[in-house]
Scaffold this active site. Sequence first.
Site, PDB file in Angstrom:
ATOM      1  N   GLY A 186       8.807  -1.926 -16.755  1.00 39.03           N
ATOM      2  CA  GLY A 186       9.641  -1.891 -18.135  1.00 39.03           C
ATOM      3  C   GLY A 186       9.472  -0.814 -18.988  1.00 39.03           C
ATOM      4  N   HIS A 187      10.155  -0.490 -20.005  1.00 41.29           N
ATOM      5  CA  HIS A 187      10.183   0.405 -21.033  1.00 41.29           C
ATOM      6  C   HIS A 187      10.328   0.039 -22.512  1.00 41.29           C
ATOM      7  CE1 HIS A 187       8.682   4.042 -18.639  1.00 41.29           C
ATOM      8  NE2 HIS A 187       9.632   3.820 -17.806  1.00 41.29           N
ATOM      9  N   ASP A 201     -13.719   9.772 -10.401  1.00 39.94           N
ATOM     10  CA  ASP A 201     -13.067   9.374  -9.387  1.00 39.94           C
ATOM     11  C   ASP A 201     -13.411   7.895  -9.235  1.00 39.94           C
ATOM     12  OD1 ASP A 201     -11.899   8.547  -6.844  1.00 39.94           O
ATOM     13  OD2 ASP A 201     -13.003  10.018  -5.656  1.00 39.94           O
ATOM     14  N   LEU A 202     -12.230   6.965  -9.515  1.00 39.22           N
ATOM     15  CA  LEU A 202     -12.479   5.570  -9.794  1.00 39.22           C
ATOM     16  C   LEU A 202     -12.235   5.041  -8.168  1.00 39.22           C
ATOM     17  CD1 LEU A 202     -10.788   4.946 -13.397  1.00 39.22           C
ATOM     18  CD2 LEU A 202     -13.252   5.003 -12.659  1.00 39.22           C
ATOM     19  N   LYS A 203     -11.881   5.511  -7.301  1.00 45.71           N
ATOM     20  CA  LYS A 203     -11.645   5.117  -5.834  1.00 45.71           C
ATOM     21  C   LYS A 203     -13.273   5.564  -5.288  1.00 45.71           C
ATOM     22  CE  LYS A 203      -6.789   5.506  -5.482  1.00 45.71           C
ATOM     23  NZ  LYS A 203      -5.892   6.060  -4.680  1.00 45.71           N
ATOM     24  N   ASN A 215      13.301  -2.070 -23.252  1.00 50.90           N
ATOM     25  CA  ASN A 215      13.417  -3.408 -22.362  1.00 50.90           C
ATOM     26  C   ASN A 215      12.521  -4.466 -23.266  1.00 50.90           C
ATOM     27  OD1 ASN A 215      12.886  -1.328 -19.746  1.00 50.90           O
ATOM     28  ND2 ASN A 215      14.818  -2.398 -20.034  1.00 50.90           N
ATOM     29  N   ASP A 236       7.123   1.064 -28.102  1.00 56.00           N
ATOM     30  CA  ASP A 236       5.698   1.920 -27.686  1.00 56.00           C
ATOM     31  C   ASP A 236       4.714   2.159 -28.812  1.00 56.00           C
ATOM     32  OD1 ASP A 236       6.482   2.149 -25.112  1.00 56.00           O
ATOM     33  OD2 ASP A 236       7.342   4.121 -25.447  1.00 56.00           O
ATOM     34  N   ARG A 252      -8.753  -4.445  -9.647  1.00 54.29           N
ATOM     35  CA  ARG A 252      -8.894  -4.164  -8.302  1.00 54.29           C
ATOM     36  C   ARG A 252      -9.755  -3.168  -8.157  1.00 54.29           C
ATOM     37  NH1 ARG A 252      -3.367  -5.918  -8.614  1.00 54.29           N
ATOM     38  NH2 ARG A 252      -2.726  -3.779  -8.962  1.00 54.29           N
ATOM     39  N   GLY A 307      -4.221   0.903 -20.118  1.00 56.07           N
ATOM     40  CA  GLY A 307      -2.709   0.584 -20.277  1.00 56.07           C
ATOM     41  C   GLY A 307      -2.040   0.435 -18.847  1.00 56.07           C
TER      42      GLY A 307
END
Length: 383
Positions: A129-130, A64-66, A133, A160, A95, A87
């Site tokens: 974006g993908h 749990d990274l929160k 793009n 990708d 953050r 990614g």
Amino acid sequence: MAGPLAGVKVLELAGIGPGPFAAMLLADLGADVVRVHRSQSVENGVDPGGVPIMDRNRRSIGIDLKNPDGVETLLRLVESADALIEGFRPGVTERLGIGPDVCLARNERLVYGRMTGWGQEGPLAQAAGHDINYIALAGALAHFGRAGEKPTPPINLVGDFGGGGMFLAFGVVCAILEARGSGSGQVVDAAMVDGAATLMSFVWGMRAYGVFNEERGTNLLDSGAPHYDTYETSDGQFIALGALEAQFYEEFLEKTGLVSENLPPVTDKSSWPELKIRFTKLFKSKTRSEWCSLLEGSDACFAPVLPMSEAAVHPHIVDRKTIVEFEGLLQPAPAPRFSRTPGEIRSGVAIPGQHTDEVLLEWGISAEEVKDLHARGAVRKSV
């Protein structure tokens, strides 16, 4: 562990697309890659970005990274890792409290691999974006397609995976090698827009020499040339012809009987439309199987155009074991090949959180601490 990367330890913050592909490449070649899944993925047992084949060869832990204790747990794992790959959009891991500065403070030799579309900086860095793009802006997409038709996306191979995941894996390995000499880690900024542009290096070179123009579908390698194109056969299948060099083109003409015809020279670009018409008629005269019998294995630079299902059973693919079956799934074998330390498929897809306790214990966290971390909700394991 088999493979040339045996002994390399990598933390992969679970994501989608090119990041997991880079992790698969590293794991296929022997790296111990541990996927870090969020608690929600562990709870529902589903990896939201998971793809059965691309997620092979890794173990999974749930953190749990929160939760501050979860963040601290990840940082303790960072202390013994060679690399971490993520990614997310720029700034997300900062953050969360697991950005590069924090991680490198815990392990100065760490390689911090970052996979994004637009890169860590620049006017578009925070935009969504993908693949389509990124390759559009990189100057690649404009050149896929036939003359007079709109650009055709080449699935998502160029951005990708070619320009993204492969460059991230390459960059991480390069930085690990450098860190072993210098004792210092660094950040690898792998952007798909950069990678896609780099993949176009050869085309940029042709353009510099004046032998590539920007009109789509009119050049030697973009379906403009008659001797480098696909053609339909009499049974509705397709073949690929790539007889570029003079000796290969001559063999093509000889084997098909065209050598006896008074054809215009293929070196004269003005003759390309006429030759295309002739080659189209030629290949329509036989089935794909008949053309394979006549041309496959020769220096005419010929191959049948095969969908995945047929590629898997082609004699050459079977002989080289390029496509293999593992746990009931057909999939590409690890590549490239190594004579002494070959890569291998060791395991299929892990359930999120399947190896939480196993990995934590292996990576230096005591059994008592693991129990306490579970009690505080910092880590999760699959049930």
